[in-house]
Design an enzyme around this catalytic site. Structure first.
Site, mmCIF file in Angstrom:
data_model
loop_
_atom_site.group_PDB
_atom_site.id
_atom_site.type_symbol
_atom_site.label_atom_id
_atom_site.label_comp_id
_atom_site.label_asym_id
_atom_site.label_seq_id
_atom_site.Cartn_x
_atom_site.Cartn_y
_atom_site.Cartn_z
ATOM 1 C CG HIS A 60 -2.091 -0.939 1.061
ATOM 2 N ND1 HIS A 60 -3.202 -0.666 0.315
ATOM 3 C CD2 HIS A 60 -2.275 -2.192 1.552
ATOM 4 C CE1 HIS A 60 -4.040 -1.695 0.366
ATOM 5 N NE2 HIS A 60 -3.496 -2.643 1.106
ATOM 6 C CG ASP A 62 1.182 0.595 -5.450
ATOM 7 O OD1 ASP A 62 0.445 0.880 -4.479
ATOM 8 O OD2 ASP A 62 0.828 -0.212 -6.349
ATOM 9 N N GLY A 156 -9.053 -13.151 -5.985
ATOM 10 C CA GLY A 156 -9.370 -12.678 -4.636
ATOM 11 C C GLY A 156 -8.339 -13.116 -3.613
ATOM 12 C CG ASP A 205 -1.067 -5.373 -8.393
ATOM 13 O OD1 ASP A 205 -0.134 -5.312 -7.575
ATOM 14 O OD2 ASP A 205 -2.256 -5.287 -8.068
ATOM 15 C CE LYS A 253 -7.311 -4.224 -6.605
ATOM 16 N NZ LYS A 253 -6.130 -4.545 -7.359
#
Ligand code: GLA
Length: 512
Positions: A60, A62, A156, A205, A253
């Site tokens: 968390h 990026d 997920g 990602d 998400k």
């Protein structure tokens, strides 16, 4: 531009996967191509492939502009494609019968295709990559496409199945339209594309999926310039192995975005605004916590440094001190308290941060989010430093393994206590993994469920996996077969990034 800047094309899957995986992958590719032929009645022209990823450290941060360190895994998304010039229709089928076949039509250059992100539909991810690529290619009449998808990244699970899908569909669309964009362009397109599906993601990602090289993790910098550097793990004795274990708590998400992922993005952005205000940096309009840090050090003195790493460490340590001094409400801010603190009206605040991606909360946790971001960035820098300082002969492997493991464990604690993106099962599983011999264990990906990644001595990998099966999986899922168990806990080596597989010969489609 060198060849390395473009997605490699191969006629042999030996170039894509590690030796031990080749037999199963040959079978998988063969089945995909056969199924394609049985669905559409003709052969596929190529297969686009982009992998999932495991984030080793840097969670968390990026989207706050800080570097992260993921590696691609060999679980991936494949899309077999044939094209036609007779229409501009796209047909998308899935080898998994759970996902119904979809079809859509290119509308025109300005609208391309409609995506309704309120309806959670698997082909949305395909449409997103398709739309993003076509927007960038600006074609009047794109090729019609026949597609068949086979995904092996668990969804997920925090291994980035959605980004692997979006990257693959962008690449498939590019190749179908006979274009060859650079990897860099494809990454930027895939990052923007995924935002069509409702999450305001950071870019880790897609970068890991497209850019990774086998045998190395990828250090990804976003600001001031997008840049990737392969990072090799130290050659310790015993060697380092990473084991991924799935809590089996599915974290979607997109569905949870307004109260989880997108909310965190807003909290870090407001933290940046509040710090900028307190530090008199508002005029430069910094958007992220990284930009605030960089701006602060354009005018404030720093100790003279001997290395880049030292500069990072000094800067991040100073930012943590400033967060402590300047963000006063530890327990969080209501919307009106926050508006007052940053000197905007509630409406302005809403319009600036919450209109595009709606969020739902009573309290914004600005302090804890900022502490997590700066301290996690510090851990990434230290992790990289330990890796790079130990590339030669290693005097004391145990010490190196402990250092890396400790950083991973601290990351988990911070995700749990400051970023609130862990969950009961992630906490339990990381604890079991550490007791079973992992040097470090943490959640990987967005969290709130999904997978853990553990750093394990390679010579203990088998025992480790067995112990975790006995302690976590067998009691919770007594009906799981051995095959199912091997699907939820497995070791993972750094794998190659995106590839285009083109069969040149119908007789021997697997190269050679
Ligand atoms: C998701 C996002 C990434 C990153 C991680 C958390 O995977 O897509 O951009 O923010 O969560 O580290």
């Amino acid at each position: 531009m060198s060849q390395d800047n473009f997605i490699p094309t191969t006629k042999s899957i030996v170039d894509i996967y590690a030796e031990t995986k080749i037999p199963t992958q040959i079978k998988r590719y063969r089945e995909l191509l056969q199924k394609f032929k049985s669905i559409y009645g003709f052969e596929a022209e190529f297969i686009a492939r982009s992998p999932g990823r495991v984030n080793i450290i840097g969670e968390h941060i990026d989207y706050a502009g800080f570097p992260v360190l993921p590696m691609a895994v060999d679980r991936d998304c494949l899309i077999a494609v044939a094209t036609t010039s007779l229409d501009s229709k796209v047909r998308v089928a899935n080898v998994n019968p759970k996902f119904p076949t979809g079809e859509f039509t290119f509308i025109d250059r300005d609208r391309i295709v409609d995506i309704d992100d309120t309806i959670h539909e698997w082909t949305n991810y395909f449409r997103a990559g398709y739309k993003g690529m076509l927007e960038s290619l600006k074609l009047e009449k794109p090729a019609g496409m026949f597609c068949l998808m086979d995904g092996s990244v668990p969804s997920g699970a925090g291994m980035s199945s959605s980004s692997a899908f979006v990257c693959t569909s962008s690449i498939a669309t590019m190749v179908a339209n006979k274009k060859n964009l650079s990897k860099n362009d494809i990454v930027q397109i895939a990052i923007a594309s995924e935002r069509y599906v409702g999450t305001n993601g950071g870019g880790m990602d897609q970068t890991a999926s497209v850019m990774s090289h086998a045998d190395a993790a990828t250090f990804i910098e976003f600001h001031p310039k997008f840049h990737t550097t392969p990072i090799h793990f130290p050659k310790t004795i015993p060697a380092i192995s990473f084991v991924v274990a799935n809590t089996m708590v599915t974290a979607d998400k997109v569905v949870s975005a307004p109260v989880c992922y997108n909310l965190r993005v807003v909290e870090t952005r407001v933290a940046a605004l509040l710090l900028a205000k307190e530090l008199n940096l508002l005029e430069e309009k910094p958007q992220t916590l990284k930009e605030v840090m960089d701006l602060y050090f354009t005018t404030n003195e720093e100790p003279s440094h001997t290395s880049v790493t030292e500069r990072w460490i000094n800067r991040l340590t100073k930012m943590l001190e400033l967060v402590d001094q300047l963000i006063v409400r530890r327990e969080g801010y209501t919307l009106s308290e926050m508006a007052k603190a940053v000197g905007l009206s509630e409406n302005e605040l809403h319009a600036r941060f919450m209109s595009k991606y709606p969020i739902r909360t009573d309290i914004f946790h600005i302090y804890t989010r900022a502490v997590h971001v700066y301290s996690e960035a510090l851990r990434v820098v230290k992790f990289r430093d330990v890796c790079e300082s130990n590339q030669g002969t290693i005097e004391d492997s145990q010490h190196v393994l402990n250092q890396l493991g400790e950083l991973m464990n601290e990351s988990q604690t911070s995700c749990r206590d400051y970023y609130h993106c862990s969950c009961k099962e992630l906490d339990e599983l990381t604890l079991i993994c550490r007791k079973a011999g992992a040097f470090g264990s943490r959640l990987t990906g967005a969290g709130w469920g999904g997978c853990t990644v553990s750093m394990v001595p390679e010579d203990q990998e088998h025992n480790f996996i067995e112990t975790v099966k006995n302690e976590y999986f067998r009691p919770k899922f007594p009906d799981f077969t051995e095959e199912q168990l091997n699907d939820v806990i497995f070791s993972s080596r750094p794998s190659s990034g995106a590839f285009i597989y083109k069969k040149y010969s119908a007789v021997n489609p697997f190269g050679g």
